[in-house]
Design an enzyme around this catalytic site. Structure first.
Site, short mmCIF file in Angstrom:
data_model
loop_
_atom_site.label_atom_id
_atom_site.label_comp_id
_atom_site.label_asym_id
_atom_site.label_seq_id
_atom_site.Cartn_x
_atom_site.Cartn_y
_atom_site.Cartn_z
N GLY A 19 0.62 -4.92 1.00
CA GLY A 19 -0.57 -5.00 0.16
C GLY A 19 -0.30 -5.67 -1.19
O GLY A 19 -1.22 -6.23 -1.80
N ALA A 60 0.86 -1.18 0.00
CA ALA A 60 0.00 0.00 0.00
C ALA A 60 0.90 1.23 0.00
O ALA A 60 2.07 1.16 0.41
CB ALA A 60 -0.90 -0.01 1.23
N GLU A 69 -0.63 -9.26 -0.50
CA GLU A 69 -2.05 -9.51 -0.25
C GLU A 69 -2.84 -9.50 -1.55
O GLU A 69 -3.74 -10.32 -1.76
CB GLU A 69 -2.59 -8.45 0.72
N GLU A 76 4.51 -5.02 7.14
CA GLU A 76 3.75 -3.93 7.76
C GLU A 76 4.21 -3.63 9.19
O GLU A 76 4.24 -2.48 9.62
CB GLU A 76 2.25 -4.25 7.79
#
Ligand code: HXC
Length: 257
Positions: A108, A65, A111, A131
């Site tokens: 992300g 992200a 993911e 993260e």
């Protein structure tokens, strides 16, 4: 379609979505997320598309992200705007979705690859959920899908330490379906996608739905859903065609509808 953060093309019955923010190693910002979702949903609605490939660059599938976008966010913004929820809607796309991963698939990015139905990895692929180093935990399903893909021990170790897994370990651990030389990644992903897209689309949707049920329910309930879907295959022209073609020793021609 004037997308700013992705490239979209069709090759026969295969839709290809390429993440394209090279300056940020394809970091997933909100705009990119909305574009990936829109493109995938458009392919999903298109009966001419039988499989979708999601890919990045040779250097990065996606490095996570977008940290610069997330850094100033408050709890209230994240909660009320339901940040990252576009990605749940991507998981609801019914057309088979293949992740072709080279380079970094972190946070992300890892993911997102796991939201896809399976991952084909280049030899230089690296997977991780770093993260925790940012004072954060995964938020696009990473703790759940990684645990299901590689088991508790490796998922816990990766989520708690932030260490990455190379392609060989990812294949050994069941995170990726297959590793190919980096130069062959798109060719391999296209071959798999074309194979799937050559099948009956409704039957492929049922096959995907049935496997996904395995992660949502008990064995008995999952077998029950599978049986119902299996029986419903017999209501399709494509089951008649597929079996007639076998018996007549010829390739099937599926109606895809
Ligand atoms: C924003 C990022 C980024 C990210 C890289 N960039 N990752 N920008 N968000 N996640 C930017 C860098 O700031 C830099 O821009 C440019 O991309 C190139 O990156 P470099 O770091 O210079 O490249 P390199 O030295 O090769 O290192 C690659 C890397 C590193 C190991 C992948 O970039 C890295 O550690 N990135 C962050 C990985 C990460 O923590 N991901 C998880 C994010 S949190 P400039 O302009 O400086 O040149 C997350 C939360 C998910 O994903 C929660 C739910 C969604």
């Amino acid at each position: 379609s004037d997308y700013q953060n992705i490239l979209v093309k069709e090759q026969g019955r295969v839709g290809i979505i390429t993440l394209n923010r090279p300056e940020a190693l394809n970091a997933l910002n909100a705009a990119l997320g909305a574009e990936v979702l829109a493109a995938a949903q458009a392919f999903d609605r298109d009966p001419g598309i039988g499989a979708i490939i999601l890919t990045g660059s040779e250097r990065a599938f996606a490095a996570g992200a977008d940290i610069k976008e997330m850094a100033p966010r408050t709890y209230m913004e994240m909660y009320t705007q339901d940040f990252f929820s576009d990605w749940d809607r991507l998981a609801a796309v019914r057309t088979p979705l293949i992740a072709a991963v080279a380079g970094h698939a972190l946070g992300g990015g890892c993911e997102l690859a796991m939201i896809c139905d399976f991952i084909i990895a280049a030899e230089n692929a690296k997977f991780g959920q770093p993260e925790i180093r940012l004072g954060l935990i995964p938020g696009m399903g990473g703790t759940q899908r990684l645990a299901r893909a590689v088991g508790k021990a490796k998922a816990m170790e990766m989520v708690l330490t932030g260490r990455t897994m190379d392609a060989a370990e990812a294949e050994r651990s069941g995170l990726v379906a297959r590793i190919v030389p980096a130069a062959d990644l798109m060719e391999a992903a296209l071959a798999a996608a074309e194979t799937i897209a050559g099948m009956s689309k409704p039957i492929a949707l049922m096959a995907k739905e049935a496997v996904n049920i395995a992660f949502e329910t008990s064995l008995a309930e999952g077998v029950h859903v599978e049986r119902r879907l299996n029986h419903s295959c017999f209501a399709t022209e494509d089951q008649k065609e597929g079996m007639a073609a076998f018996i007549e020793k010829r390739p099937p021609v599926f109606a895809h509808r």
